[in-house]
Write an enzyme that holds these catalytic residues in place. Sequence first.
Site, PDB file in Angstrom:
ATOM      1  CG  HIS A 136      79.113  47.599  74.082  1.00  0.00           C
ATOM      2  ND1 HIS A 136      78.632  47.815  72.803  1.00  0.00           N
ATOM      3  CD2 HIS A 136      79.845  46.466  74.011  1.00  0.00           C
ATOM      4  CE1 HIS A 136      79.063  46.857  72.007  1.00  0.00           C
ATOM      5  NE2 HIS A 136      79.807  46.024  72.706  1.00  0.00           N
ATOM      6  CG  ASP A 213      73.960  47.337  77.691  1.00  0.00           C
ATOM      7  OD1 ASP A 213      73.686  46.115  77.736  1.00  0.00           O
ATOM      8  OD2 ASP A 213      74.916  47.797  77.036  1.00  0.00           O
ATOM      9  CD  GLN A 216      79.092  41.187  78.976  1.00  0.00           C
ATOM     10  OE1 GLN A 216      79.262  40.090  79.512  1.00  0.00           O
ATOM     11  NE2 GLN A 216      79.389  41.395  77.703  1.00  0.00           N
ATOM     12  CE  LYS A 239      77.214  40.654  74.432  1.00  0.00           C
ATOM     13  NZ  LYS A 239      78.547  40.446  73.853  1.00  0.00           N
ATOM     14  CB  CYS A 377      82.515  47.606  71.705  1.00  0.00           C
ATOM     15  SG  CYS A 377      82.610  46.731  70.177  1.00  0.00           S
TER      16      CYS A 377
HETATM   17  N1  PLP Z   1      76.288  46.091  75.739  1.00  0.00           N
HETATM   18  C1  PLP Z   1      77.229  45.383  76.363  1.00  0.00           C
HETATM   19  C2  PLP Z   1      77.546  45.675  77.797  1.00  0.00           C
HETATM   20  C3  PLP Z   1      77.895  44.367  75.690  1.00  0.00           C
HETATM   21  O1  PLP Z   1      78.836  43.654  76.319  1.00  0.00           O
HETATM   22  C4  PLP Z   1      77.565  44.115  74.329  1.00  0.00           C
HETATM   23  C5  PLP Z   1      78.314  43.111  73.573  1.00  0.00           C
HETATM   24  O2  PLP Z   1      79.463  42.851  73.834  1.00  0.00           O
HETATM   25  C6  PLP Z   1      76.565  44.872  73.732  1.00  0.00           C
HETATM   26  C7  PLP Z   1      75.952  45.863  74.462  1.00  0.00           C
HETATM   27  C8  PLP Z   1      76.137  44.627  72.317  1.00  0.00           C
HETATM   28  O3  PLP Z   1      75.545  43.370  72.240  1.00  0.00           O
HETATM   29  P1  PLP Z   1      75.140  42.733  70.830  1.00  0.00           P
HETATM   30  O4  PLP Z   1      76.368  42.828  69.965  1.00  0.00           O
HETATM   31  O5  PLP Z   1      74.756  41.338  71.151  1.00  0.00           O
HETATM   32  O6  PLP Z   1      74.025  43.526  70.276  1.00  0.00           O
END
Ligand code: PLP
Length: 420
Positions: A136, A213, A216, A239, A377
């Site tokens: 992401h 990270d 998900q 999430k 993203c």
């Molecule tokens: N990493 C992953 C795998 C994500 O799916 C997301 C959000 O879609 C993020 C990071 C960023 O999360 P946040 O916007 O809640 O900071």
Amino acid sequence: MSTSDTSLKSKVSPTFDVQKVRIDFPILSKTAYDKPLVYFDNAATAQKPVQVIKAIEEYYTNYNANIHRGVHYLSQRASDLYDGTRSVVQKFINAKSENEIIFTKGTTEGINLIAQTFGRQIINEGDEIILTEMEHHANIVPWQLLCEEKKATIKVIPINDKGELELEKLDALISDKTKLISLVHISNSLGTINPVKEIISKAHKHNIPVCVDGAQSVVHEEVDVQDFDCDFFVFSSHKMLGPTGVGVLYGKEKWLDSMPPYQGGGDMIKRVSFDGTTFGESPSKFEAGTPNIAGVIGLRYAVEYYNQLDRSACTNYEKDLLEYATEQISKISSVKIWGEAKEKEAVLSFTVDGVNSLDLGMYLDTQGIAVRTGQHCTEPVMDKFGINGTIRVSFMFYNTKHEIDYLLMNIVEGIKLLGA
Ligand code: PLP
């Protein structure tokens, strides 16, 4: 569409009752354009159970006060709930100590915090950070900013055509300049589950710390940070059924103790004078200013909601939904699925030959179905496959096969309407 769904009963574990959980999510019985709402945008943000909604309302109604600063009843009650959330989260991901749990704004802030504190400490000119091609943007851009400042380099583990990491290439990417590996546990655009434990074990043989990270993954899997042995693990409350604006950064205590603060302000200091300031210990060292008190309390109720579910029954149920949707959509010859990893969860990304994804997403919206279109993203993933986006259907344990049937019927209708 009726909420009763008899087709589920045969395959699903008897301990998981989807209709029982659906009652907890008030939004699932709403309509969009006079059609029953079907929510398949869970990877972007999950819906909230009434327990979380009520906890936030109750905080503002009955004990709104700033924390850690007042001797009065309200402040103590708010402080107790806020502070108590730390041990609830600690147990949820099996961290060793409460001090390893930092509340942030979300995954994005968690990664930026690590880059700007730990990263700035350990990365020097000529050093290397390894990421993967399926990250992401939140796990790319903070490292690019750091590398630009430090004149360091990013190396990338590529993915194959199925959307799996080409792990056989990792050895060649690791060098004595590698100072950090940061990677996603479950991809938000492909659904691929990465073998983080294996990667961490390999990295540690070279003394390379690893940041995961988990935005998900905490949503769909039971996470044990001690078992993974990761150095950092980040995720977002919104999430995983909780409110927006809150997240968690887990870090091993040895790292957190040696890291400088991220931001300065109240609540993170031991003593301040114009001659200089001394800082508190972790976690307060990383939580400057008034935090998102209601959000953290909401997160606590989200975790408690997960705790009363049978997690493995939930995971199996979600896998069953993904398998069913994949099987059904594969019957449409013009559909191409992106992301066919052997280990995969909760995300179905696809395009349709001759149909613009955005147009199809907009058509589904008119039928009350929320899906996501675009790059999610993860622009490098789209570049790898030479596409400019996909339609992403993402599942949560409150979705049903009946909803999938309704989605499929409308995809077919949409293709008829929009196809060349
Ligand atoms: N990493 C992953 C795998 C994500 O799916 C997301 C959000 O879609 C993020 C990071 C960023 O999360 P946040 O916007 O809640 O900071």
